[in-house]
Design a protein around this motif. Structure first.
Motif, short mmCIF file in Angstrom:
data_model
loop_
_atom_site.label_atom_id
_atom_site.label_comp_id
_atom_site.label_asym_id
_atom_site.label_seq_id
_atom_site.Cartn_x
_atom_site.Cartn_y
_atom_site.Cartn_z
N ALA A 172 0.86 -1.20 0.03
CA ALA A 172 0.38 -0.18 0.00
C ALA A 172 0.92 1.36 -0.02
O ALA A 172 0.53 2.24 -0.74
CB ALA A 172 -1.05 -0.33 1.19
N SER A 202 -2.42 -8.90 -5.95
CA SER A 202 -3.92 -8.73 -6.66
C SER A 202 -4.93 -8.21 -5.74
O SER A 202 -6.14 -7.57 -6.36
CB SER A 202 -4.24 -10.08 -7.08
OG SER A 202 -3.44 -10.95 -8.13
N ALA A 203 -4.66 -8.20 -4.52
CA ALA A 203 -5.93 -7.79 -3.47
C ALA A 203 -5.76 -6.19 -3.39
O ALA A 203 -6.69 -5.79 -3.01
CB ALA A 203 -5.63 -8.51 -2.32
N ASP A 204 -4.64 -5.68 -4.04
CA ASP A 204 -4.62 -4.05 -3.82
C ASP A 204 -5.42 -3.56 -4.54
O ASP A 204 -5.47 -3.79 -6.10
CB ASP A 204 -3.16 -3.70 -3.92
CG ASP A 204 -3.23 -2.24 -3.47
OD1 ASP A 204 -3.94 -1.27 -4.22
OD2 ASP A 204 -2.38 -1.85 -2.67
N PRO A 205 -6.64 -2.88 -4.52
CA PRO A 205 -7.64 -2.23 -5.38
C PRO A 205 -6.95 -1.34 -6.61
O PRO A 205 -7.72 -0.80 -7.57
CB PRO A 205 -8.69 -1.60 -4.60
CG PRO A 205 -7.80 -1.32 -3.16
CD PRO A 205 -7.09 -2.25 -3.23
N HIS A 206 -5.72 -0.82 -6.27
CA HIS A 206 -5.19 0.32 -7.01
C HIS A 206 -4.20 -0.21 -8.05
O HIS A 206 -3.52 0.46 -8.79
CB HIS A 206 -4.33 1.35 -6.16
CG HIS A 206 -5.31 2.15 -4.98
ND1 HIS A 206 -6.39 2.73 -5.56
CD2 HIS A 206 -5.27 1.96 -3.74
CE1 HIS A 206 -6.84 3.49 -4.28
NE2 HIS A 206 -6.61 2.74 -3.41
N ALA A 208 -3.40 -3.34 -11.09
CA ALA A 208 -3.99 -4.36 -12.13
C ALA A 208 -2.75 -5.13 -12.70
O ALA A 208 -1.60 -4.74 -12.89
CB ALA A 208 -4.57 -3.50 -13.31
N ASN A 209 -3.09 -6.17 -12.74
CA ASN A 209 -2.09 -7.23 -13.24
C ASN A 209 -1.82 -7.18 -14.62
O ASN A 209 -2.87 -7.08 -15.39
CB ASN A 209 -2.47 -8.48 -12.97
CG ASN A 209 -1.31 -9.70 -13.02
OD1 ASN A 209 -0.22 -9.42 -13.57
ND2 ASN A 209 -1.33 -10.97 -12.52
N ARG A 244 0.01 0.48 -11.75
CA ARG A 244 -1.02 1.43 -10.88
C ARG A 244 -2.25 1.74 -11.62
O ARG A 244 -1.95 2.51 -12.92
CB ARG A 244 -0.31 2.72 -10.31
CG ARG A 244 -1.24 3.34 -9.12
CD ARG A 244 -0.61 4.46 -8.50
NE ARG A 244 -1.22 4.87 -7.36
CZ ARG A 244 -2.37 5.42 -7.00
NH1 ARG A 244 -3.40 4.96 -8.02
NH2 ARG A 244 -2.53 5.90 -5.86
N ARG A 245 -3.63 1.60 -11.41
CA ARG A 245 -4.61 2.26 -12.01
C ARG A 245 -4.61 3.76 -12.17
O ARG A 245 -4.19 4.36 -11.26
CB ARG A 245 -5.93 1.69 -11.33
CG ARG A 245 -6.09 0.03 -11.53
CD ARG A 245 -7.21 -0.17 -10.60
NE ARG A 245 -7.22 -1.66 -10.41
CZ ARG A 245 -7.74 -2.88 -11.06
NH1 ARG A 245 -8.02 -2.29 -12.41
NH2 ARG A 245 -7.54 -3.74 -10.55
#
Length: 245
Positions: A172, A202-206, A208-209, A244-245
């Motif tokens: 994070a 994968s669990a971090d919402p920000h 993307a793989n 990062r998205r």
């Protein structure tokens, strides 16, 4: 004359102290383990002659990257570089980027400085300090274009898994330091750790793989001597690249 060689080393980035079993990523965790090793003649010379130019002083204040590198360019943080083989290679094949590299192991710092001198590499700066504190105190949010963490200490024993570097709280922090579109690239030769890294990223919402599961090895990351030995022994290597998205 002392031979200027040292064993290849993985990143080995974790804490010396045992962590409480119920704490996923304790505040006291460090990004390294201090390892035994002596500085060779060539490394000592590189530390003396090149250290003042390429090794930055740690300070609990935001880093002025443009001043440190003498230019403005995309900034990539590397956490732990072992003996610096991959770091030097990547910096040479990506001259358009600046590489801020954290490593506390003095022989490793000396080895990378030696490669910097031999290769006339200008886009590397080194912080011989705990990377977690560097992230906390020197890197404001939105300042990084990428993060490299190659072969961190896997802490093989299950009871030691909590000491692993790549866990949700640190991820994070790293994500918050990334610019939109910035990336985190991890590599490991320990499959259970690869599975954990994949789960955490994968669990971090920000994030993307960039691949379906594990990523192909990016062209810029070379095979190190350490990695080649593992491959000869039948070990796998897993790369993970998230954006990062």
């Amino acid at each position: 004359m002392v031979p200027d060689t040292a064993p290849d080393a993985a990143t080995h980035q974790q804490s010396n102290a045992a962590a409480p079993a119920d704490v996923a990523h304790p505040k006291a965790i460090k990004s390294y383990v201090l390892r035994a090793g002596r500085v060779t003649t060539g490394q000592a010379k590189a530390l003396e002659t090149l250290g003042p130019r390429f090794v930055l002083d740690y300070a609990a204040q935001p880093l002025d990257a443009a001043a440190a590198f003498g230019r403005t360019a995309p900034l990539i943080l590397e956490i732990g570089f072992g003996m610096g083989d991959a770091t030097a290679h990547i910096a040479q094949v990506r001259p358009e980027d600046n590489f801020l590299c954290c490593e506390v192991h003095e022989p490793g710092v000396g080895a990378l400085l030696k490669r910097v001198g031999e290769g006339h590499i200008e886009n590397i700066r080194i912080l011989q300090h705990d990377a977690v504190e560097v992230v906390d105190n020197m890197l404001p949010e939105g300042t990084l274009d990428g993060v490299h963490i190659f072969f961190p200490d896997p802490w093989h024993k299950k009871r030691h898994n909590k000491r692993r570097l790549i866990q949700a709280p640190l991820v994070a922090k790293l994500v918050s330091r990334l610019k939109p579109g910035g990336y985190i690239h991890c590599a490991t030769d320990w499959e259970p750790y690869a599975e954990q890294i994949l789960e955490v990223l994968s669990a971090d919402p920000h994030l993307a793989n960039t691949a379906e599961g594990y990523a192909p090895q990016p062209a810029y990351r070379p095979l190190t001597k350490f990695e080649n030995r593992g491959l000869r022994l039948g070990h796998g290597v897993w790369d993970l690249v998230f954006q990062r998205r």
